[in-house]
Write an enzyme that holds these catalytic residues in place. Structure first.
Site, PDB file in Angstrom:
ATOM      1  N   ASP A   1      -9.536  -2.725   3.106  1.00 12.19           N
ATOM      2  CA  ASP A   1      -8.873  -2.736   1.794  1.00 12.19           C
ATOM      3  C   ASP A   1      -9.599  -3.764   0.929  1.00 12.19           C
ATOM      4  O   ASP A   1     -10.451  -4.515   1.411  1.00 12.19           O
ATOM      5  CB  ASP A   1      -7.392  -3.118   1.965  1.00 12.19           C
ATOM      6  N   SER A   2      -9.196  -3.827  -0.336  1.00  8.23           N
ATOM      7  CA  SER A   2      -9.772  -4.831  -1.234  1.00  8.23           C
ATOM      8  C   SER A   2      -9.323  -6.242  -0.865  1.00  8.23           C
ATOM      9  O   SER A   2      -9.926  -7.218  -1.283  1.00  8.23           O
ATOM     10  CB  SER A   2      -9.353  -4.529  -2.669  1.00  8.23           C
TER      11      SER A   2
ATOM     12  N   TYR B   1      -9.617  -4.085  -6.875  1.00 10.78           N
ATOM     13  CA  TYR B   1     -10.425  -2.889  -7.112  1.00 10.78           C
ATOM     14  C   TYR B   1      -9.848  -2.075  -8.281  1.00 10.78           C
ATOM     15  O   TYR B   1     -10.537  -1.265  -8.873  1.00 10.78           O
ATOM     16  CB  TYR B   1     -10.422  -1.990  -5.870  1.00 10.78           C
ATOM     17  N   GLY B   2      -8.569  -2.279  -8.540  1.00  7.36           N
ATOM     18  CA  GLY B   2      -7.835  -1.436  -9.483  1.00  7.36           C
ATOM     19  C   GLY B   2      -8.388  -1.401 -10.895  1.00  7.36           C
ATOM     20  O   GLY B   2      -8.126  -0.466 -11.643  1.00  7.36           O
TER      21      GLY B   2
ATOM     22  N   CYS C   1      -6.777   1.709   1.335  1.00  9.20           N
ATOM     23  CA  CYS C   1      -6.841   1.364  -0.084  1.00  9.20           C
ATOM     24  C   CYS C   1      -6.768   2.661  -0.876  1.00  9.20           C
ATOM     25  O   CYS C   1      -7.693   3.485  -0.819  1.00  9.20           O
ATOM     26  CB  CYS C   1      -8.145   0.626  -0.372  1.00  9.20           C
ATOM     27  N   ASN C   2      -5.680   2.846  -1.596  1.00 12.19           N
ATOM     28  CA  ASN C   2      -5.501   4.077  -2.384  1.00 12.19           C
ATOM     29  C   ASN C   2      -6.568   4.222  -3.449  1.00 12.19           C
ATOM     30  O   ASN C   2      -7.038   5.316  -3.728  1.00 12.19           O
ATOM     31  CB  ASN C   2      -4.133   4.057  -3.065  1.00 12.19           C
TER      32      ASN C   2
ATOM     33  N   GLU D   1      -1.892 -11.129  -3.815  1.00 11.44           N
ATOM     34  CA  GLU D   1      -3.026 -11.829  -3.182  1.00 11.44           C
ATOM     35  C   GLU D   1      -2.769 -13.340  -3.130  1.00 11.44           C
ATOM     36  O   GLU D   1      -3.254 -14.017  -2.241  1.00 11.44           O
ATOM     37  CB  GLU D   1      -4.331 -11.551  -3.936  1.00 11.44           C
TER      38      GLU D   1
ATOM     39  N   CYS E   1      -0.141   1.978  -3.673  1.00 15.16           N
ATOM     40  CA  CYS E   1      -1.134   0.923  -3.485  1.00 15.16           C
ATOM     41  C   CYS E   1      -0.676   0.161  -2.243  1.00 15.16           C
ATOM     42  O   CYS E   1       0.507  -0.193  -2.144  1.00 15.16           O
ATOM     43  CB  CYS E   1      -1.161  -0.005  -4.699  1.00 15.16           C
TER      44      CYS E   1
ATOM     45  N   HIS F   1      -0.984  -2.715  -1.299  1.00 14.69           N
ATOM     46  CA  HIS F   1      -0.435  -4.067  -1.513  1.00 14.69           C
ATOM     47  C   HIS F   1       1.085  -4.026  -1.733  1.00 14.69           C
ATOM     48  O   HIS F   1       1.788  -4.976  -1.404  1.00 14.69           O
ATOM     49  CB  HIS F   1      -1.071  -4.716  -2.751  1.00 14.69           C
TER      50      HIS F   1
HETATM   51  N1  DGL Z   1      -4.600  -2.075  -2.080  1.00 18.33           N
HETATM   52  C1  DGL Z   1      -5.439  -1.246  -2.863  1.00 18.33           C
HETATM   53  C2  DGL Z   1      -4.844   0.102  -3.149  1.00 18.33           C
HETATM   54  O1  DGL Z   1      -4.157   0.614  -2.287  1.00 18.33           O
HETATM   55  C3  DGL Z   1      -6.226  -1.864  -3.981  1.00 18.33           C
HETATM   56  C4  DGL Z   1      -5.567  -2.833  -4.885  1.00 18.33           C
HETATM   57  C5  DGL Z   1      -6.565  -3.504  -5.810  1.00 18.33           C
HETATM   58  O2  DGL Z   1      -7.488  -4.128  -5.285  1.00 18.33           O
HETATM   59  O3  DGL Z   1      -6.449  -3.384  -7.036  1.00 18.33           O
HETATM   60  O4  DGL Z   1      -5.056   0.693  -4.159  1.00 18.33           O
END
Ligand code: DGL
Length: 263
Positions: free
Chosen positions: A10-11, A42-43, A73-74, A149, A181, A183
């Site tokens: 994941d990120s 990553y979003g 990670c979605n 985070e 997501c 997170h």
């Molecule tokens: N946890 C990740 C997801 O499922 C990425 C969240 C991020 O880094 O913005 O999308």
């Protein structure tokens, strides 16, 4: 039997919510976890950047001799081209779409996710491909990941952010909300409090971990003698370690730092 580890990435700390579910159903597997804490979130990154990051992480995992990789990670699932990889990749987004379809009764499903996931419409496409009648309402919650985070997922700031983000869902009449997501399950208590009773919250990791369990069982690829987890990050490891300990409820001896850009 196959004693090679399962890779999961994941990120940042989000994929730990997936790892937690996986350990519940496959406790004897060895796992290699990678959190891209240097480049999180990553979003708000471009498709090209995420494609590059995912390629580097997948190369790293292959070097670690994993038997399969879980894209926890979605956002990554939403934008990368998975066809180009030879290794088996598990997709948390597809699992989330399937779980949402199974959960809804009134065929109105909400999705909260990162800006990139929402913009890609991947949830909408994945749900409608299986059941075109379902109405999908998406909302990006860009404030959530930075708070999580930092370990602030149960704070007043998280509560305010959730109130702001979830407000629109009152009007849509949804009966199901997908946490799109990885997170977000860390914020589940706050989200629950804000969204109220009567709306089912879907954590895609539950369906995904069942899918992985079936996959390894059907192929005789289980590891009956493992149980080791190795953690790797690209940047900050302090917050990562604290959150991982809290979430997984176990001591974590070491979190290794990887220069991921060289892969
Ligand atoms: N946890 C990740 C997801 O499922 C990425 C969240 C991020 O880094 O913005 O999308």
């Amino acid at each position: 039997m196959d004693s090679r580890p399962i890779g999961i990435f994941d990120s940042g700390v989000g994929g730990l919510t997936v790892l937690k579910r996986l350990i519940e159903v496959l406790p004897k597997e060895n796992y290699i976890y990678f959190g891209d804490t240097k480049r999180v979130p990553y979003g708000d990154k471009s498709r090209e950047e995420i494609e590059l990051f995912a390629g580097q992480i997948i190369n790293f995992m292959i070097e670690k001799n994993v038997k399969a990789i879980v894209i926890a990670c979605n956002t990554t699932c939403a934008v990368i081209n998975k066809e180009k990889y030879k290794i088996k990749l598990f997709d948390v987004l597809k699992a989330g779409a399937r779980s949402g379809i199974l959960a809804t009764r009134n065929k109105k499903v909400g999705v909260i996710a990162t800006a990139r996931t929402v913009e890609s419409k991947s949830y909408e496409y994945a749900i409608k491909a299986l059941d075109p009648v379902i109405e999908v309402y998406q909302k990006a919650c860009p404030q959530f990941v930075p708070l999580i985070e930092e370990g602030l997922y149960n704070s007043i700031l998280a509560y305010e952010a959730a109130k702001e983000c979830l407000r629109d869902f009152n009007e849509y009449g949804i009966d199901t909300l997908i946490l799109g997501c990885t997170h977000y399950p860390l914020m589940i208590e706050v989200i629950n409090r804000v969204i109220g009773v009567g709306i089912k919250l879907v954590d895609p990791a539950i369906g995904l971990s069942q899918e992985i369990l079936e996959y390894v069982k059907e192929r005789g690829m289980e590891n009956p003698t493992g149980g080791k987890i190795e953690f790797f990050v690209s940047g900050d490891e302090k917050n990562f370690k604290t959150i991982a300990k809290r979430l997984l409820g176990r001591e974590i001896d070491e979190v290794f730092t990887v220069d991921i850009e060289k892969y």
